[in-house]
Design a protein around this motif. Structure first.
Motif, PDB file in Angstrom:
ATOM      1  N   GLU A  24       0.815  -1.216   0.000  1.00 24.32           N
ATOM      2  CA  GLU A  24       0.000   0.000   0.000  1.00 24.32           C
ATOM      3  C   GLU A  24       0.849   1.267   0.000  1.00 24.32           C
ATOM      4  O   GLU A  24       0.449   2.277  -0.547  1.00 24.32           O
ATOM      5  N   SER A  25       2.025   1.209   0.625  1.00 27.17           N
ATOM      6  CA  SER A  25       2.846   2.414   0.727  1.00 27.17           C
ATOM      7  C   SER A  25       3.964   2.474  -0.322  1.00 27.17           C
ATOM      8  O   SER A  25       4.701   3.443  -0.373  1.00 27.17           O
ATOM      9  N   ALA A  26       4.077   1.445  -1.154  1.00 24.62           N
ATOM     10  CA  ALA A  26       5.178   1.378  -2.118  1.00 24.62           C
ATOM     11  C   ALA A  26       4.908   2.242  -3.350  1.00 24.62           C
ATOM     12  O   ALA A  26       3.773   2.385  -3.797  1.00 24.62           O
ATOM     13  N   SER A  27       5.999   2.770  -3.892  1.00 20.91           N
ATOM     14  CA  SER A  27       5.916   3.507  -5.152  1.00 20.91           C
ATOM     15  C   SER A  27       5.699   2.510  -6.294  1.00 20.91           C
ATOM     16  O   SER A  27       5.956   1.317  -6.123  1.00 20.91           O
ATOM     17  N   PRO A  28       5.262   2.983  -7.458  1.00 18.64           N
ATOM     18  CA  PRO A  28       5.096   2.068  -8.592  1.00 18.64           C
ATOM     19  C   PRO A  28       6.391   1.327  -8.937  1.00 18.64           C
ATOM     20  O   PRO A  28       6.364   0.134  -9.237  1.00 18.64           O
ATOM     21  N   GLY A  29       7.521   2.023  -8.868  1.00 17.85           N
ATOM     22  CA  GLY A  29       8.798   1.367  -9.153  1.00 17.85           C
ATOM     23  C   GLY A  29       9.123   0.287  -8.146  1.00 17.85           C
ATOM     24  O   GLY A  29       9.611  -0.793  -8.498  1.00 17.85           O
ATOM     25  N   ARG A  30       8.838   0.543  -6.880  1.00 23.38           N
ATOM     26  CA  ARG A  30       9.094  -0.454  -5.835  1.00 23.38           C
ATOM     27  C   ARG A  30       8.186  -1.661  -6.016  1.00 23.38           C
ATOM     28  O   ARG A  30       8.589  -2.797  -5.776  1.00 23.38           O
ATOM     29  N   LEU A  31       6.947  -1.438  -6.444  1.00 17.11           N
ATOM     30  CA  LEU A  31       6.031  -2.553  -6.692  1.00 17.11           C
ATOM     31  C   LEU A  31       6.567  -3.465  -7.797  1.00 17.11           C
ATOM     32  O   LEU A  31       6.480  -4.691  -7.695  1.00 17.11           O
ATOM     33  N   VAL A  32       7.121  -2.876  -8.845  1.00 22.93           N
ATOM     34  CA  VAL A  32       7.706  -3.672  -9.929  1.00 22.93           C
ATOM     35  C   VAL A  32       8.874  -4.493  -9.395  1.00 22.93           C
ATOM     36  O   VAL A  32       8.991  -5.685  -9.685  1.00 22.93           O
ATOM     37  N   VAL A  33       9.725  -3.873  -8.582  1.00 20.00           N
ATOM     38  CA  VAL A  33      10.853  -4.585  -7.982  1.00 20.00           C
ATOM     39  C   VAL A  33      10.346  -5.741  -7.120  1.00 20.00           C
ATOM     40  O   VAL A  33      10.895  -6.847  -7.162  1.00 20.00           O
ATOM     41  N   ILE A 131      15.957   3.541  -6.719  1.00 17.51           N
ATOM     42  CA  ILE A 131      16.853   4.120  -5.722  1.00 17.51           C
ATOM     43  C   ILE A 131      17.210   5.556  -6.104  1.00 17.51           C
ATOM     44  O   ILE A 131      17.285   6.440  -5.257  1.00 17.51           O
ATOM     45  N   ALA A 132      17.388   5.800  -7.381  1.00 18.06           N
ATOM     46  CA  ALA A 132      17.734   7.137  -7.850  1.00 18.06           C
ATOM     47  C   ALA A 132      16.563   8.110  -7.677  1.00 18.06           C
ATOM     48  O   ALA A 132      16.737   9.310  -7.789  1.00 18.06           O
ATOM     49  N   GLY A 133      15.379   7.562  -7.422  1.00 17.67           N
ATOM     50  CA  GLY A 133      14.216   8.409  -7.203  1.00 17.67           C
ATOM     51  C   GLY A 133      13.552   8.881  -8.473  1.00 17.67           C
ATOM     52  O   GLY A 133      12.608   9.653  -8.438  1.00 17.67           O
ATOM     53  N   ALA A 134      14.030   8.417  -9.582  1.00 18.07           N
ATOM     54  CA  ALA A 134      13.457   8.827 -10.865  1.00 18.07           C
ATOM     55  C   ALA A 134      12.686   7.666 -11.453  1.00 18.07           C
ATOM     56  O   ALA A 134      13.108   7.050 -12.412  1.00 18.07           O
ATOM     57  N   VAL A 135      11.543   7.330 -10.861  1.00 18.18           N
ATOM     58  CA  VAL A 135      10.760   6.202 -11.341  1.00 18.18           C
ATOM     59  C   VAL A 135       9.998   6.624 -12.584  1.00 18.18           C
ATOM     60  O   VAL A 135       9.154   7.510 -12.536  1.00 18.18           O
ATOM     61  N   PRO A 136      10.320   6.020 -13.719  1.00 18.72           N
ATOM     62  CA  PRO A 136       9.659   6.399 -14.967  1.00 18.72           C
ATOM     63  C   PRO A 136       8.252   5.829 -15.053  1.00 18.72           C
ATOM     64  O   PRO A 136       7.899   4.914 -14.326  1.00 18.72           O
ATOM     65  N   GLN A 137       7.461   6.362 -15.952  1.00 22.84           N
ATOM     66  CA  GLN A 137       6.130   5.843 -16.211  1.00 22.84           C
ATOM     67  C   GLN A 137       6.196   4.642 -17.151  1.00 22.84           C
ATOM     68  O   GLN A 137       5.200   4.009 -17.400  1.00 22.84           O
ATOM     69  N   GLN A 138       7.360   4.340 -17.682  1.00 22.24           N
ATOM     70  CA  GLN A 138       7.529   3.207 -18.579  1.00 22.24           C
ATOM     71  C   GLN A 138       8.751   2.405 -18.148  1.00 22.24           C
ATOM     72  O   GLN A 138       9.492   2.831 -17.277  1.00 22.24           O
ATOM     73  N   PRO A 139       8.974   1.246 -18.733  1.00 24.69           N
ATOM     74  CA  PRO A 139      10.058   0.363 -18.328  1.00 24.69           C
ATOM     75  C   PRO A 139      11.429   1.015 -18.433  1.00 24.69           C
ATOM     76  O   PRO A 139      11.602   1.999 -19.152  1.00 24.69           O
ATOM     77  N   PRO A 140      12.421   0.443 -17.722  1.00 22.75           N
ATOM     78  CA  PRO A 140      13.776   0.978 -17.802  1.00 22.75           C
ATOM     79  C   PRO A 140      14.302   0.891 -19.233  1.00 22.75           C
ATOM     80  O   PRO A 140      13.847   0.075 -20.022  1.00 22.75           O
ATOM     81  N   PRO A 141      15.281   1.731 -19.584  1.00 22.50           N
ATOM     82  CA  PRO A 141      15.714   1.843 -20.975  1.00 22.50           C
ATOM     83  C   PRO A 141      16.374   0.606 -21.568  1.00 22.50           C
ATOM     84  O   PRO A 141      16.258   0.382 -22.748  1.00 22.50           O
ATOM     85  N   GLU A 142      17.067  -0.184 -20.790  1.00 21.93           N
ATOM     86  CA  GLU A 142      17.754  -1.336 -21.364  1.00 21.93           C
ATOM     87  C   GLU A 142      17.152  -2.621 -20.841  1.00 21.93           C
ATOM     88  O   GLU A 142      17.147  -2.873 -19.653  1.00 21.93           O
TER      89      GLU A 142
END
Length: 159
Positions: A24-33, A131-142
């Motif tokens: 419930e408290s996780a960011s979208p990026g953390r949920l993916v992780v 960790i960098a705090g820049a969670v994108p709205q789309q998947p990581p670049p590579e």
């Protein structure tokens, strides 16, 4: 109910509540992780059960990994914003599902290791972004390339 069973039930309930609070408290990026971590754990358990000869537990663990990849990671892709990258990730997820299916069917630990490596690479990429705090709205670049081997032979419920 024995004391040991009561303690286990309480710990299980606590674990579920702790997980729910984390989700419930996780960011979208953390949920993916977290999804990647769950899939990695399930593949590792599948490998351990394969090595020990516990066929039922192996099948359950690999099925859990398939579900996390298909119903968690793949379904959450935003194909409109993610564009080609989301399409590539979807193809990679289908590839991993096929490899897990084959690993389960033919007791192929090497296929489990291969998928495990892909999942770890993707998790690491998401962790570095989160960790960098820049969670994108789309998947990581590579993202790892989808191997051509077995292209078009996936028969896991969807074409």
């Amino acid at each position: 109910m024995s004391t040991g069973a009561g303690v286990k039930k309480a710990l299980d309930a606590y674990g579920k509540q702790g997980l729910e609070a984390t989700v419930e408290s996780a960011s979208p990026g953390r949920l993916v992780v977290m999804l990647y971590e769950g899939a990695i754990k399930a593949v590792q358990l599948g490998r351990l059960h394969m090595e020990s000869g516990d066929i039922a537990a192996k099948g359950a663990a690999i099925s859990k990994a398939i579900s996390i990849i298909d119903e968690g990671l793949r379904v959450s892709l935003d194909k409109e914003q993610g564009g080609e990258l989301a399409g590539n990730l979807e193809a990679l997820y289908f590839y991993m599902i096929g490899q897990l299916f084959e690993a389960n069917l033919h007791n192929r630990a090497d296929l489990l290791e291969h998928v495990l490596g892909l999942l770890v690479d993707l998790k690491d990429a998401w962790e570095s972004i989160t960790i960098a705090g820049a969670v994108p709205q789309q998947p990581p670049p590579e993202t790892p390339a989808v191997p051509d081997r077995n292209a078009g032979t996936l028969s896991y419920g969807r074409a």
